[in-house]
Design an enzyme around this catalytic site. Sequence first.
Site, short mmCIF file in Angstrom:
data_model
loop_
_atom_site.label_atom_id
_atom_site.label_comp_id
_atom_site.label_asym_id
_atom_site.label_seq_id
_atom_site.Cartn_x
_atom_site.Cartn_y
_atom_site.Cartn_z
N SER A 124 0.84 -1.20 0.00
CA SER A 124 0.00 0.00 0.00
C SER A 124 0.87 1.25 0.00
O SER A 124 1.99 1.24 0.54
CB SER A 124 -0.86 -0.02 1.26
N TYR A 149 -2.06 -1.08 10.82
CA TYR A 149 -2.32 -1.68 9.50
C TYR A 149 -1.13 -1.44 8.58
O TYR A 149 -0.58 -2.36 7.96
CB TYR A 149 -3.60 -1.09 8.89
N LYS A 153 2.12 -3.82 6.59
CA LYS A 153 2.58 -3.79 5.18
C LYS A 153 4.10 -3.56 5.14
O LYS A 153 4.81 -4.20 4.37
CB LYS A 153 1.85 -2.68 4.41
N LEU A 200 -13.69 7.39 0.95
CA LEU A 200 -14.46 8.44 0.27
C LEU A 200 -15.49 7.88 -0.72
O LEU A 200 -16.68 8.25 -0.66
CB LEU A 200 -13.49 9.39 -0.44
N PRO A 293 -7.95 12.99 11.99
CA PRO A 293 -6.60 12.76 12.55
C PRO A 293 -5.81 11.75 11.71
O PRO A 293 -6.36 10.74 11.28
CB PRO A 293 -6.89 12.19 13.94
N ASP A 295 -4.63 12.08 8.72
CA ASP A 295 -4.69 12.26 7.26
C ASP A 295 -3.51 13.09 6.75
O ASP A 295 -3.08 14.02 7.41
CB ASP A 295 -5.98 12.98 6.86
P1 NAD Z 1 -11.06 -7.00 1.20
O1 NAD Z 1 -11.27 -6.97 2.66
O2 NAD Z 1 -12.22 -6.76 0.31
O3 NAD Z 1 -10.35 -8.37 0.78
C1 NAD Z 1 -9.49 -9.07 1.63
C2 NAD Z 1 -9.98 -10.50 1.70
O4 NAD Z 1 -9.11 -11.25 2.55
C3 NAD Z 1 -11.39 -10.62 2.28
O5 NAD Z 1 -12.19 -11.37 1.38
C4 NAD Z 1 -11.21 -11.36 3.61
O6 NAD Z 1 -12.29 -12.21 3.90
C5 NAD Z 1 -9.91 -12.12 3.35
N1 NAD Z 1 -9.11 -12.45 4.54
C6 NAD Z 1 -8.70 -11.62 5.53
N2 NAD Z 1 -7.96 -12.29 6.41
C7 NAD Z 1 -7.87 -13.58 5.98
C8 NAD Z 1 -7.24 -14.75 6.45
N3 NAD Z 1 -6.56 -14.76 7.59
N4 NAD Z 1 -7.37 -15.89 5.74
C9 NAD Z 1 -8.09 -15.92 4.59
N5 NAD Z 1 -8.73 -14.84 4.10
C10 NAD Z 1 -8.61 -13.67 4.77
O7 NAD Z 1 -9.89 -5.93 0.88
P2 NAD Z 1 -9.37 -5.37 -0.51
O8 NAD Z 1 -9.71 -3.93 -0.57
O9 NAD Z 1 -9.74 -6.26 -1.60
O10 NAD Z 1 -7.80 -5.45 -0.24
C11 NAD Z 1 -7.02 -6.55 -0.66
C12 NAD Z 1 -5.59 -6.34 -0.21
O11 NAD Z 1 -5.11 -5.10 -0.74
C13 NAD Z 1 -5.43 -6.25 1.31
O12 NAD Z 1 -4.23 -6.88 1.68
C14 NAD Z 1 -5.34 -4.75 1.55
O13 NAD Z 1 -4.62 -4.46 2.71
C15 NAD Z 1 -4.60 -4.30 0.31
N6 NAD Z 1 -4.83 -2.88 -0.01
C16 NAD Z 1 -6.12 -2.41 -0.15
C17 NAD Z 1 -6.34 -1.07 -0.40
C18 NAD Z 1 -7.75 -0.52 -0.50
O14 NAD Z 1 -7.93 0.70 -0.38
N7 NAD Z 1 -8.78 -1.33 -0.75
C19 NAD Z 1 -5.25 -0.20 -0.55
C20 NAD Z 1 -3.96 -0.71 -0.44
C21 NAD Z 1 -3.76 -2.06 -0.17
N1 UDP Z 2 -12.63 11.86 2.97
C1 UDP Z 2 -13.63 12.76 3.31
N2 UDP Z 2 -14.81 12.27 3.81
C2 UDP Z 2 -15.06 10.94 3.98
C3 UDP Z 2 -14.02 10.02 3.62
C4 UDP Z 2 -12.82 10.52 3.13
O1 UDP Z 2 -13.45 13.96 3.16
O2 UDP Z 2 -16.12 10.56 4.45
C5 UDP Z 2 -11.36 12.37 2.40
C6 UDP Z 2 -10.14 12.04 3.25
O3 UDP Z 2 -9.93 13.05 4.21
C7 UDP Z 2 -9.03 11.98 2.18
C8 UDP Z 2 -9.75 11.44 0.96
O4 UDP Z 2 -11.15 11.70 1.17
O5 UDP Z 2 -8.55 13.28 1.90
C9 UDP Z 2 -9.56 9.94 0.74
O6 UDP Z 2 -9.91 9.25 1.95
P1 UDP Z 2 -9.91 7.67 2.01
O7 UDP Z 2 -10.21 7.30 3.43
O8 UDP Z 2 -10.81 7.13 0.95
O9 UDP Z 2 -8.43 7.25 1.61
P2 UDP Z 2 -7.03 7.47 2.39
O10 UDP Z 2 -7.14 8.71 3.21
O11 UDP Z 2 -6.85 6.27 3.24
O12 UDP Z 2 -6.02 7.60 1.32
#
Ligand code: NAD
Ligand code: UDP
Length: 336
Positions: A124, A149, A153, A200, A293, A295
């Site tokens: 991430s 979290y 990573k 968002l 907080p 952000d």
């Molecule tokens: P998500 O929660 O939709 O998908 C994660 C999946 O992993 C879920 O289906 C959950 O049931 C499963 N899971 C969690 N713990 C498990 C375990 N111990 N064993 C088996 N399954 C398990 O999340 P996502 O948005 O699809 O994210 C996928 C990956 O990408 C995650 O590692 C997340 O941290 C990373 N990521 C997501 C974002 C985002 O904004 N969505 C951004 C950066 C990184």
């Molecule tokens: N944000 C907002 N209102 C919301 C959710 C998010 O103004 O209800 C803003 C937040 O402050 C940030 C941007 O939208 O500037 C993206 O937020 P998000 O939580 O989606 O992603 P992250 O901050 O984790 O990158």
Amino acid sequence: MRVLVTGGTGFIGSETVIKLIENKYEVVIVDNLSNSKEAVLDRIETITGVRPTFYKVDCCDYEAFRGVFEKEKFEAVIHFAGLKAVGESVVKPIEYYANNLGSTSNLLLLMKEFGVKSIVFSSSATVYGIPKRVPLFEDDPVLSATNPYGETKVMIERILEDACAADKNLNAALLRYFNPIGAHPSGLLGEDPNGIPNNLMPYITQVAIGKRDHLRIWGNTYPTPDGTGVRDYIHVVDLAEGHVATLKKLVTNPGLVVYNLGTGKGTSVLEMVNAFEKATGVKIPYTIEEPRPGDVAANYANCDKAAKELGWKAKYDIFDACRDAYNFQQKNPNGI
Ligand code: NAD
Ligand code: UDP
């Protein structure tokens, strides 16, 4: 090629499974369904005509997970499984470290035992911590994230670095996602958060269908062009394609590789609200609130490395993502 996809019923995982199937990969999903639903498999089948093999297994359960490796043979793994809510990780740090690190160490032990040599890891942008400057480049320092979290990573990136240094045949891609949004264009799959959305885009789509009253914008006095926070929003279908491109890279035996997956473009909260209104014709009422907080003002990627080395680039823009996210939300007002 047979690929194990952990977390494959989740938001990004399910979209990636579709792209893998479309590119003729065989897919085996392992997910404990802690944050996704089995019905996702039906929808993947509706979209692709193929039902991926599925194991409801917790990656932290070493014996059960080993059972999957005994039954199936994989050439590569894409590791999405993990807990991902920043705020929750501050309240439940132990659960986050146990789940995210425990699942990954089990996976790496099993890959070693069964001779699987390629892994793509969902990292991430959060690993860059508070950016000193934007855009962010892959060789910018990764020191410390701002929450448990993000720390998981950072730690898993380090584990994979050390594992690759120790085993020259191991290939690992650290994919640093920026802000994934949007949904499958069919409206069958998309982001399905539990409770009140933190992010968002799902918040905006819930306001758009009348499930929430109005958007609260967290701060408008940041040092950005309109004062609201700037992020790099990437359509989840583009992100999914980035994983297919990465698998193709890993077969060339590159060892450890790191890529930002974003669009290279920053969008403010107000720009996103305007884009959503333009793309959907739905007005999003909002109020301006105190900054949230933790952000950061602005966070976006330089993605030249992925373009050069993977031949991958985001194709969709925020208007496409707004349209697709809204379509999904309309068709699934109460989630999947
Ligand atoms: P998500 O929660 O939709 O998908 C994660 C999946 O992993 C879920 O289906 C959950 O049931 C499963 N899971 C969690 N713990 C498990 C375990 N111990 N064993 C088996 N399954 C398990 O999340 P996502 O948005 O699809 O994210 C996928 C990956 O990408 C995650 O590692 C997340 O941290 C990373 N990521 C997501 C974002 C985002 O904004 N969505 C951004 C950066 C990184
Ligand atoms: N944000 C907002 N209102 C919301 C959710 C998010 O103004 O209800 C803003 C937040 O402050 C940030 C941007 O939208 O500037 C993206 O937020 P998000 O939580 O989606 O992603 P992250 O901050 O984790 O990158």
